[in-house]
Design a protein around this motif. Structure first.
Motif, mmCIF file in Angstrom:
data_model
loop_
_atom_site.group_PDB
_atom_site.id
_atom_site.type_symbol
_atom_site.label_atom_id
_atom_site.label_comp_id
_atom_site.label_asym_id
_atom_site.label_seq_id
_atom_site.Cartn_x
_atom_site.Cartn_y
_atom_site.Cartn_z
ATOM 1 N N ILE A 127 -13.717 10.700 0.228
ATOM 2 C CA ILE A 127 -13.228 9.463 0.840
ATOM 3 C C ILE A 127 -12.436 9.819 2.099
ATOM 4 C CG2 ILE A 127 -11.194 9.387 -0.660
ATOM 5 C CD1 ILE A 127 -11.521 6.282 -0.624
ATOM 6 N N ASP A 128 -12.763 9.126 3.190
ATOM 7 C CA ASP A 128 -12.119 9.389 4.475
ATOM 8 C C ASP A 128 -11.730 8.075 5.129
ATOM 9 O OD1 ASP A 128 -12.435 12.324 4.750
ATOM 10 O OD2 ASP A 128 -14.569 11.821 4.651
ATOM 11 N N PRO A 129 -10.597 8.039 5.847
ATOM 12 C CA PRO A 129 -10.231 6.817 6.579
ATOM 13 C C PRO A 129 -11.308 6.488 7.608
ATOM 14 C CG PRO A 129 -8.425 8.402 6.569
ATOM 15 C CD PRO A 129 -9.620 9.105 6.015
ATOM 16 N N TYR A 130 -11.599 5.191 7.763
ATOM 17 C CA TYR A 130 -12.636 4.761 8.699
ATOM 18 C C TYR A 130 -12.061 3.869 9.801
ATOM 19 C CZ TYR A 130 -17.094 2.939 10.369
ATOM 20 O OH TYR A 130 -18.150 2.591 11.153
ATOM 21 N N CYS A 131 -11.413 2.746 9.409
ATOM 22 C CA CYS A 131 -10.821 1.860 10.405
ATOM 23 C C CYS A 131 -9.824 0.919 9.731
ATOM 24 C CB CYS A 131 -11.897 1.055 11.141
ATOM 25 S SG CYS A 131 -12.749 -0.184 10.147
ATOM 26 N N LEU A 132 -9.106 0.163 10.552
ATOM 27 C CA LEU A 132 -8.193 -0.877 10.083
ATOM 28 C C LEU A 132 -8.661 -2.210 10.637
ATOM 29 C CD1 LEU A 132 -4.791 0.900 10.766
ATOM 30 C CD2 LEU A 132 -5.842 0.524 8.528
ATOM 31 N N ILE A 133 -8.515 -3.262 9.836
ATOM 32 C CA ILE A 133 -8.864 -4.613 10.267
ATOM 33 C C ILE A 133 -7.597 -5.457 10.187
ATOM 34 C CG2 ILE A 133 -10.275 -6.658 9.818
ATOM 35 C CD1 ILE A 133 -12.259 -4.803 8.359
ATOM 36 N N PHE A 134 -7.308 -6.176 11.258
ATOM 37 C CA PHE A 134 -6.147 -7.064 11.301
ATOM 38 C C PHE A 134 -6.624 -8.481 11.560
ATOM 39 C CE2 PHE A 134 -4.430 -2.950 12.438
ATOM 40 C CZ PHE A 134 -3.257 -2.890 11.715
ATOM 41 N N GLY A 135 -5.921 -9.444 11.016
ATOM 42 C CA GLY A 135 -6.204 -10.843 11.285
ATOM 43 C C GLY A 135 -5.647 -11.268 12.628
ATOM 44 N N ALA A 136 -5.857 -12.523 12.940
ATOM 45 C CA ALA A 136 -5.331 -13.088 14.185
ATOM 46 C C ALA A 136 -3.928 -13.628 13.934
ATOM 47 C CB ALA A 136 -6.247 -14.207 14.676
ATOM 48 N N GLY A 137 -2.980 -13.242 14.773
ATOM 49 C CA GLY A 137 -1.607 -13.739 14.622
ATOM 50 C C GLY A 137 -0.959 -13.227 13.357
ATOM 51 N N VAL A 138 -0.411 -14.154 12.567
ATOM 52 C CA VAL A 138 0.335 -13.773 11.362
ATOM 53 C C VAL A 138 -0.469 -13.942 10.077
ATOM 54 C CG1 VAL A 138 2.586 -14.250 12.410
ATOM 55 C CG2 VAL A 138 1.379 -16.073 11.189
ATOM 56 N N GLU A 139 -1.767 -14.187 10.176
ATOM 57 C CA GLU A 139 -2.551 -14.375 8.954
ATOM 58 C C GLU A 139 -2.725 -13.051 8.198
ATOM 59 O OE1 GLU A 139 -6.300 -16.049 10.185
ATOM 60 O OE2 GLU A 139 -6.949 -14.216 11.159
ATOM 61 N N HIS A 140 -2.900 -13.168 6.906
ATOM 62 C CA HIS A 140 -3.135 -12.012 6.057
ATOM 63 C C HIS A 140 -4.375 -12.281 5.204
ATOM 64 C CE1 HIS A 140 -0.540 -14.724 3.748
ATOM 65 N NE2 HIS A 140 -1.220 -14.305 2.717
ATOM 66 N N PRO A 141 -5.027 -11.236 4.675
ATOM 67 C CA PRO A 141 -6.244 -11.455 3.898
ATOM 68 C C PRO A 141 -5.934 -12.100 2.552
ATOM 69 C CG PRO A 141 -5.673 -9.128 3.938
ATOM 70 C CD PRO A 141 -4.713 -9.820 4.838
ATOM 71 N N SER A 142 -6.618 -13.196 2.241
ATOM 72 C CA SER A 142 -6.465 -13.864 0.943
ATOM 73 C C SER A 142 -7.494 -13.354 -0.057
ATOM 74 C CB SER A 142 -6.621 -15.375 1.101
ATOM 75 O OG SER A 142 -5.586 -15.888 1.903
ATOM 76 N N CYS A 143 -8.712 -13.094 0.427
ATOM 77 C CA CYS A 143 -9.763 -12.560 -0.429
ATOM 78 C C CYS A 143 -10.787 -11.839 0.440
ATOM 79 C CB CYS A 143 -10.418 -13.660 -1.258
ATOM 80 S SG CYS A 143 -11.151 -14.973 -0.272
ATOM 81 N N MET A 144 -11.558 -10.967 -0.192
ATOM 82 C CA MET A 144 -12.584 -10.237 0.546
ATOM 83 C C MET A 144 -13.634 -9.732 -0.427
ATOM 84 S SD MET A 144 -10.510 -6.796 1.498
ATOM 85 C CE MET A 144 -9.921 -5.701 0.208
ATOM 86 N N CYS A 145 -14.855 -9.628 0.074
ATOM 87 C CA CYS A 145 -15.947 -9.070 -0.715
ATOM 88 C C CYS A 145 -17.055 -8.647 0.236
ATOM 89 C CB CYS A 145 -16.454 -10.057 -1.756
ATOM 90 S SG CYS A 145 -17.235 -11.509 -1.052
ATOM 91 N N TYR A 146 -17.909 -7.774 -0.238
ATOM 92 C CA TYR A 146 -19.064 -7.351 0.543
ATOM 93 C C TYR A 146 -20.261 -8.222 0.193
ATOM 94 C CZ TYR A 146 -16.743 -3.156 2.205
ATOM 95 O OH TYR A 146 -15.890 -2.295 2.829
ATOM 96 N N GLN A 147 -21.122 -8.457 1.163
ATOM 97 C CA GLN A 147 -22.360 -9.185 0.896
ATOM 98 C C GLN A 147 -23.254 -8.297 0.048
ATOM 99 O OE1 GLN A 147 -24.146 -10.746 4.439
ATOM 100 N NE2 GLN A 147 -22.285 -11.780 5.069
ATOM 101 N N GLU A 148 -23.763 -8.843 -1.041
ATOM 102 C CA GLU A 148 -24.563 -8.075 -1.997
ATOM 103 C C GLU A 148 -25.895 -7.598 -1.426
ATOM 104 O OE1 GLU A 148 -24.037 -6.952 -5.163
ATOM 105 O OE2 GLU A 148 -21.961 -7.580 -4.884
ATOM 106 N N ASN A 149 -26.639 -8.484 -0.805
ATOM 107 C CA ASN A 149 -27.984 -8.164 -0.323
ATOM 108 C C ASN A 149 -28.057 -8.309 1.180
ATOM 109 O OD1 ASN A 149 -29.143 -7.751 -2.961
ATOM 110 N ND2 ASN A 149 -28.936 -9.949 -3.225
ATOM 111 N N TYR A 150 -27.243 -7.537 1.883
ATOM 112 C CA TYR A 150 -27.189 -7.648 3.334
ATOM 113 C C TYR A 150 -28.530 -7.248 3.936
ATOM 114 C CZ TYR A 150 -26.058 -6.568 8.158
ATOM 115 O OH TYR A 150 -26.055 -6.505 9.522
#
Length: 158
Positions: free
Chosen positions: A109-132
């Motif tokens: 496992i290696d660090p890849y990137c960071l994702i930030f929201g716009a302004g002061v928002e924070h992530p409420s939920c997240m998931c990967y698309q199953e059949n991309y």
């Protein structure tokens, strides 16, 4: 026949977990630890588990730009191809993305990137698309869908 396996964590209780696609590898975080733990299913016919061990230290760190990331994890999500792991945190708004590689009995496992929201928002939920499915000519292998506290939905190709 259902097999039940019991185990306990050193601190707190289970907060979030994710299975690998072959269901032989388990990643999880607890309510009180600032670590990502790993556990592997051993044996082909019996459901026995090895001990869990800490894989990544998630302690809070400050970037060169003064942004704070890390801490106690809120949610983890592992892409269906076992290539990218997303971790959101309870007290910081960043989502940490790690590149994962299952090689035989080992996980890298290696660090890849960071994702930030716009302004002061924070992530409420997240998931990967199953059949991309790639509809456009892109190099994306996976898409992380993020629901932000502002109500905004973001599709983040990796």
């Amino acid at each position: 026949r259902v097999t039940r396996v019991g185990w306990s964590t050193a601190n707190g209780s289970l907060q979030s977990f994710a299975w690998s696609r072959d269901e032989r590898h388990l990643l999880f975080v607890t309510t009180d630890d600032m670590k990502l733990f790993y556990m592997r299913l051993s044996g082909l016919k019996s459901a026995s588990y090895e001990l869990a061990f800490p894989l990544v230290d998630l302690d809070q760190k400050t970037t060169d730009d003064g942004l704070t990331i890390g801490g106690k994890a809120q949610t983890i999500a592992w892409c269906p191809q076992d290539r990218f792991l997303a971790i959101s945190f309870k007290t910081t708004s960043a989502i940490a993305i790690f590149f994962t590689n299952l090689a035989g009995l080992q996980i890298n496992i290696d660090p890849y990137c960071l994702i930030f929201g716009a302004g002061v928002e924070h992530p409420s939920c997240m998931c990967y698309q199953e059949n991309y499915q790639q509809e456009y000519n892109t190099d994306a292998q996976s898409v992380l869908t993020i629901g932000w506290s502002s109500g905004r939905i973001e599709y983040y190709p990796l």
